[in-house]
Design an enzyme around this catalytic site. Structure first.
Site, PDB file in Angstrom:
ATOM      1  N   GLY A 105      47.802   2.809  68.133  1.00 52.92           N
ATOM      2  CA  GLY A 105      47.022   4.043  68.025  1.00 52.92           C
ATOM      3  C   GLY A 105      47.305   4.796  66.744  1.00 52.92           C
ATOM      4  O   GLY A 105      48.186   4.415  65.944  1.00 52.92           O
ATOM      5  N   ASP A 106      46.504   5.832  66.490  1.00 51.21           N
ATOM      6  CA  ASP A 106      46.666   6.724  65.330  1.00 51.21           C
ATOM      7  C   ASP A 106      46.548   5.989  63.993  1.00 51.21           C
ATOM      8  O   ASP A 106      47.141   6.393  62.994  1.00 51.21           O
ATOM      9  CB  ASP A 106      48.013   7.463  65.395  1.00 51.21           C
TER      10      ASP A 106
ATOM     11  N   LYS B   9      41.317   5.921  63.070  1.00 54.35           N
ATOM     12  CA  LYS B   9      39.989   5.552  63.585  1.00 54.35           C
ATOM     13  C   LYS B   9      38.956   6.652  63.357  1.00 54.35           C
ATOM     14  O   LYS B   9      37.833   6.391  62.928  1.00 54.35           O
ATOM     15  CB  LYS B   9      40.077   5.234  65.096  1.00 54.35           C
TER      16      LYS B   9
ATOM     17  N   GLY C 289      43.611  11.548  69.814  1.00 56.82           N
ATOM     18  CA  GLY C 289      43.474  12.631  68.837  1.00 56.82           C
ATOM     19  C   GLY C 289      42.971  11.986  67.566  1.00 56.82           C
ATOM     20  O   GLY C 289      43.697  11.227  66.931  1.00 56.82           O
ATOM     21  N   HIS C 290      41.717  12.198  67.233  1.00 52.20           N
ATOM     22  CA  HIS C 290      41.097  11.546  66.077  1.00 52.20           C
ATOM     23  C   HIS C 290      40.836  12.596  64.996  1.00 52.20           C
ATOM     24  O   HIS C 290      40.086  13.541  65.210  1.00 52.20           O
ATOM     25  CB  HIS C 290      39.792  10.844  66.496  1.00 52.20           C
TER      26      HIS C 290
ATOM     27  N   ARG D 237      38.658   3.431  93.701  1.00 49.70           N
ATOM     28  CA  ARG D 237      37.328   3.765  94.242  1.00 49.70           C
ATOM     29  C   ARG D 237      37.292   5.078  95.011  1.00 49.70           C
ATOM     30  O   ARG D 237      36.560   5.236  95.968  1.00 49.70           O
ATOM     31  CB  ARG D 237      36.808   2.602  95.114  1.00 49.70           C
TER      32      ARG D 237
ATOM     33  N   GLN E 196      43.049   4.799  71.140  1.00 55.13           N
ATOM     34  CA  GLN E 196      44.354   4.109  71.224  1.00 55.13           C
ATOM     35  C   GLN E 196      44.319   2.859  70.338  1.00 55.13           C
ATOM     36  O   GLN E 196      43.654   2.885  69.309  1.00 55.13           O
ATOM     37  CB  GLN E 196      44.693   3.769  72.685  1.00 55.13           C
TER      38      GLN E 196
ATOM     39  N   GLY F 263      51.776  16.516  69.096  1.00 56.73           N
ATOM     40  CA  GLY F 263      52.673  17.023  68.059  1.00 56.73           C
ATOM     41  C   GLY F 263      54.007  16.288  67.999  1.00 56.73           C
ATOM     42  O   GLY F 263      54.873  16.618  67.186  1.00 56.73           O
TER      43      GLY F 263
ATOM     44  N   ASP G 292      48.643   4.975  50.572  1.00 54.63           N
ATOM     45  CA  ASP G 292      49.155   6.017  49.669  1.00 54.63           C
ATOM     46  C   ASP G 292      50.514   6.552  50.116  1.00 54.63           C
ATOM     47  O   ASP G 292      51.288   7.065  49.309  1.00 54.63           O
ATOM     48  CB  ASP G 292      48.144   7.175  49.578  1.00 54.63           C
TER      49      ASP G 292
ATOM     50  N   SER H  14      41.920   2.815  52.675  1.00 56.02           N
ATOM     51  CA  SER H  14      41.918   4.276  52.714  1.00 56.02           C
ATOM     52  C   SER H  14      43.168   4.782  51.991  1.00 56.02           C
ATOM     53  O   SER H  14      44.270   4.314  52.254  1.00 56.02           O
ATOM     54  CB  SER H  14      41.912   4.741  54.167  1.00 56.02           C
TER      55      SER H  14
HETATM   56  P1  GDP Z   1      43.270   8.054  65.024  1.00 57.71           P
HETATM   57  O1  GDP Z   1      43.792   8.482  66.339  1.00 57.71           O
HETATM   58  O2  GDP Z   1      43.266   6.562  64.877  1.00 57.71           O
HETATM   59  O3  GDP Z   1      41.923   8.636  64.687  1.00 57.71           O
HETATM   60  O4  GDP Z   1      44.303   8.596  63.932  1.00 57.71           O
HETATM   61  P2  GDP Z   1      44.975  10.068  63.893  1.00 57.71           P
HETATM   62  O5  GDP Z   1      43.957  11.041  63.466  1.00 57.71           O
HETATM   63  O6  GDP Z   1      45.698  10.344  65.162  1.00 57.71           O
HETATM   64  O7  GDP Z   1      46.101   9.849  62.804  1.00 57.71           O
HETATM   65  C1  GDP Z   1      45.816   9.461  61.511  1.00 57.71           C
HETATM   66  C2  GDP Z   1      46.374  10.521  60.575  1.00 57.71           C
HETATM   67  O8  GDP Z   1      46.414  10.020  59.256  1.00 57.71           O
HETATM   68  C3  GDP Z   1      45.514  11.770  60.499  1.00 57.71           C
HETATM   69  O9  GDP Z   1      46.351  12.872  60.241  1.00 57.71           O
HETATM   70  C4  GDP Z   1      44.606  11.499  59.307  1.00 57.71           C
HETATM   71  O10 GDP Z   1      44.138  12.685  58.681  1.00 57.71           O
HETATM   72  C5  GDP Z   1      45.551  10.768  58.392  1.00 57.71           C
HETATM   73  N1  GDP Z   1      44.939   9.750  57.532  1.00 57.71           N
HETATM   74  C6  GDP Z   1      43.907   8.918  57.768  1.00 57.71           C
HETATM   75  N2  GDP Z   1      43.734   8.059  56.743  1.00 57.71           N
HETATM   76  C7  GDP Z   1      44.681   8.355  55.833  1.00 57.71           C
HETATM   77  C8  GDP Z   1      45.049   7.796  54.573  1.00 57.71           C
HETATM   78  O11 GDP Z   1      44.482   6.822  54.093  1.00 57.71           O
HETATM   79  N3  GDP Z   1      46.118   8.379  53.922  1.00 57.71           N
HETATM   80  C9  GDP Z   1      46.795   9.441  54.445  1.00 57.71           C
HETATM   81  N4  GDP Z   1      47.815   9.926  53.748  1.00 57.71           N
HETATM   82  N5  GDP Z   1      46.473   9.983  55.622  1.00 57.71           N
HETATM   83  C10 GDP Z   1      45.446   9.442  56.319  1.00 57.71           C
HETATM   84  P1  IMO Z   2      44.508   7.686  69.540  1.00 57.14           P
HETATM   85  O1  IMO Z   2      43.112   7.385  70.036  1.00 57.14           O
HETATM   86  C1  IMO Z   2      48.804   7.040  69.990  1.00 57.14           C
HETATM   87  C2  IMO Z   2      50.294   6.524  74.084  1.00 57.14           C
HETATM   88  C3  IMO Z   2      51.176   7.614  74.629  1.00 57.14           C
HETATM   89  C4  IMO Z   2      52.037   6.812  75.578  1.00 57.14           C
HETATM   90  C5  IMO Z   2      51.069   5.790  76.145  1.00 57.14           C
HETATM   91  C6  IMO Z   2      50.457   6.177  77.481  1.00 57.14           C
HETATM   92  O2  IMO Z   2      44.675   9.019  68.935  1.00 57.14           O
HETATM   93  O3  IMO Z   2      44.982   6.559  68.679  1.00 57.14           O
HETATM   94  P2  IMO Z   2      48.659   7.964  78.265  1.00 57.14           P
HETATM   95  O4  IMO Z   2      48.595   9.440  78.070  1.00 57.14           O
HETATM   96  O5  IMO Z   2      47.491   7.227  77.720  1.00 57.14           O
HETATM   97  O6  IMO Z   2      48.937   7.579  79.688  1.00 57.14           O
HETATM   98  O7  IMO Z   2      49.967   7.502  77.430  1.00 57.14           O
HETATM   99  O8  IMO Z   2      50.031   5.666  75.176  1.00 57.14           O
HETATM  100  N1  IMO Z   2      48.993   6.988  73.572  1.00 57.14           N
HETATM  101  C7  IMO Z   2      48.680   7.084  72.267  1.00 57.14           C
HETATM  102  N2  IMO Z   2      49.431   6.871  71.166  1.00 57.14           N
HETATM  103  N3  IMO Z   2      47.505   7.375  69.870  1.00 57.14           N
HETATM  104  C8  IMO Z   2      46.738   7.555  70.952  1.00 57.14           C
HETATM  105  O9  IMO Z   2      45.400   7.739  70.875  1.00 57.14           O
HETATM  106  C9  IMO Z   2      47.329   7.455  72.232  1.00 57.14           C
HETATM  107  N4  IMO Z   2      46.881   7.609  73.500  1.00 57.14           N
HETATM  108  C10 IMO Z   2      47.896   7.310  74.298  1.00 57.14           C
HETATM  109  O10 IMO Z   2      51.930   8.223  73.610  1.00 57.14           O
HETATM  110  O11 IMO Z   2      53.019   6.101  74.851  1.00 57.14           O
HETATM  111 MG    MG Z   3      45.288   9.724  67.107  1.00 54.47          MG
END
Ligand code: GDP
Ligand code: IMO
Ligand code: MG
Length: 427
Positions: free
Chosen positions: A12-13, A16, A40-41, A143, A222, A300, A331, A411
């Site tokens: 995740g993170d 996306k 959290g996107h 269900r 995720q 956080g 970067d 990116s």
């Molecule tokens: P997601 O859940 O897959 O949408 O990703 P998140 O938003 O949770 O986490 C990605 C983090 O990296 C966010 O704070 C974005 O603003 C940041 N981000 C995305 N692409 C880049 C990049 O190419 N470089 C840097 N430095 N930050 C990025």
């Molecule tokens: P995005 O879409 C990163 C992790 C949680 C935990 C496990 C299970 O922003 O990439 P849950 O609340 O789903 O039962 O938690 O999955 N987790 C994520 N980690 N990015 C996410 O979403 C996540 N959604 C859930 O931290 O380890």
């Molecule tokens: Mg995220």
């Protein structure tokens, strides 16, 4: 026309939200197919940052329809706050957002169940986001859950009470008392709000759009390593985060799937508990965390950081049939003299493998690294792909050789504009 799908390949993170926002103008529809407010996107453009949890990342393009699909678990309270935040920024999402009547509802009591379940697991806790995801999917599979369409029924309140009574008994089983306080009132107010929006049979909407030649992008939440079947179970989320989840989560037949964008960071992160073979518990990991601002967009929490892990990426690529790779956050690695890449794992038997074993616990496998030179150039300043430094191109070529899929997007910063398109070097 096909449904293209964007999937996170790690935990995740990966970024996306950013890439969906960048790709969105070439699509007519953006649709979320699983997960809920655990996601959290983050999107950044014109000097502002937006974090979306349940609303698809195409929402800032008013001409694009955004769909919350049937595979999503929707928290009406979080949803109303998200819509309000968009409104505060001058975005009226009510016209281009559609919610599936088959999406599952997260009740306040699901969040309590999530918490008591985690507390009971003690040191074995999943590290859930405590947004009620697991208990809501459990009720769906069991269900007994409620769905968005149910809020239109005259007896919705009774259905709600019946489910909460089940939850009360479960909470008491854990030796605790279910107290919902003002959450219940907030929930019903948020449900009243949800009723005013466009609630649809999204499977028909999507298939009719496909028939009429519209282009659809499915946005994953995720990542593949958090998938309930193929992830690092039990330290996973409760949904199918892989492409198969887009079929069930939107009602799209496999024959309609087109491009699969697999998105990964130039390194690797994880939030919550569970195995992470390349995790760096030293100052290198701390440097990545600070440089990449690796703190959860939803909770956080500091993200655990480590080097990129090719066996797990190959695994995710295989499970998803990835056709194009998007590499994020290169970067962040500017300061490093050398970059480590995990190419294989060493098992306790001494065997070297590039396959993901049943368990990824660190005492059961050791990462095997290759060291590549760092590029020591601030990639964020680069605007054209042919200006990328040789050492960085070397890193891309190394990954493409191992992964056998072209890296078509690089990116180099959080902003929409910090996105470079490229031809594959040697995949
Ligand atoms: P997601 O859940 O897959 O949408 O990703 P998140 O938003 O949770 O986490 C990605 C983090 O990296 C966010 O704070 C974005 O603003 C940041 N981000 C995305 N692409 C880049 C990049 O190419 N470089 C840097 N430095 N930050 C990025
Ligand atoms: P995005 O879409 C990163 C992790 C949680 C935990 C496990 C299970 O922003 O990439 P849950 O609340 O789903 O039962 O938690 O999955 N987790 C994520 N980690 N990015 C996410 O979403 C996540 N959604 C859930 O931290 O380890
Ligand atoms: Mg995220």
């Amino acid at each position: 026309m096909a449904v293209d799908i964007l999937i996170g390949l790690q935990w995740g993170d990966e970024g996306k939200g950013k890439i969906v926002d960048v790709l969105a103008p070439t699509y007519d529809i953006v649709a979320r197919f699983q997960g809920g407010p655990n996601a959290g996107h983050t999107l950044e453009f014109e000097g502002t940052k937006h974090v979306l949890h349940q609303i698809p990342s195409g929402i800032f393009h008013p001409e694009i329809k955004n769909i919350i699909g049937n595979g999503v678990v929707l928290d009406p309270i979080v949803f109303r706050t998200e819509m309000q935040k968009l409104q505060d920024r001058g975005v009226d999402a009510s016209q281009n957002l559609f919610v599936s009547k088959k999406a599952s509802l997260i009740l306040p009591s699901h969040k309590v169940l999530d918490r008591v379940s985690e507390e009971a697991l003690g040191s074995g806790k999943i590290g859930s986001t405590l947004k009620g995801i697991g208990p809501t999917y459990q009720d769906k599979i069991g269900r007994v859950g409620l769905r968005v369409g149910d809020i239109l029924a005259a007896d919705f309140k009774e259905q709600y009470n019946k489910l909460v009574e089940r939850h009360r008994k479960t909470v008491e089983f854990y030796g605790q008392t279910l107290e919902l306080g003002e959450q219940e009132q907030n929930f019903f107010e948020a449900v009243d709000y949800l009723r005013t929006l466009q609630l649809v049979d999204s499977e028909y909407m999507i298939n009719e759009a496909l028939q009429s030649g519209q282009r659809i992008l499915a946005e994953g939440a995720q990542g593949a390593l958090l998938d309930v079947d193929f992830g690092t179970y039990p330290f996973v989320t409760s949904s199918s985060t892989i492409v198969a989840g887009a079929c069930t989560g939107l009602g799209v037949a496999p024959k309609h799937i087109g491009e699969v964008y697999g998105i990964f960071k130039a390194y690797c992160t994880r939030v919550g508990s569970g195995p992470f073979p390349t995790e760096l518990l030293d100052e290198v990991g701390e440097n990545i965390r600070q440089a990449g601002r690796e703190f959860g967009s939803t909770t956080g929490r500091p993200r655990r950081c480590g080097w990129v892990d090719l066996p797990s990426l190959k695994y995710s690529i295989m499970l998803n049939g990835v056709t194009q790779l998007n590499m994020m956050k290169a970067d962040v690695l500017t300061e490093f003299d050398t970059i480590q890449v995990c190419t294989h794992y060493k098992l306790p038997s001494g065997e070297i493998t590039d396959k993901v074993p049943h368990s990824m616990e660190s005492d059961e496998l050791q990462p095997v690294y290759e060291t590549l030179p760092g590029w020591k150039v601030d990639l964020n300043k680069i605007e054209k792909v042919d200006e990328l430094p040789a050492a960085f191109n070397n890193y891309l070529a190394f990954l493409e050789k191992h992964l056998q899929v072209p890296i078509t997007i690089v990116s180099v910063g959080p902003d929409r504009k910090s996105t470079l398109r490229r031809e594959a070097v040697n995949a």
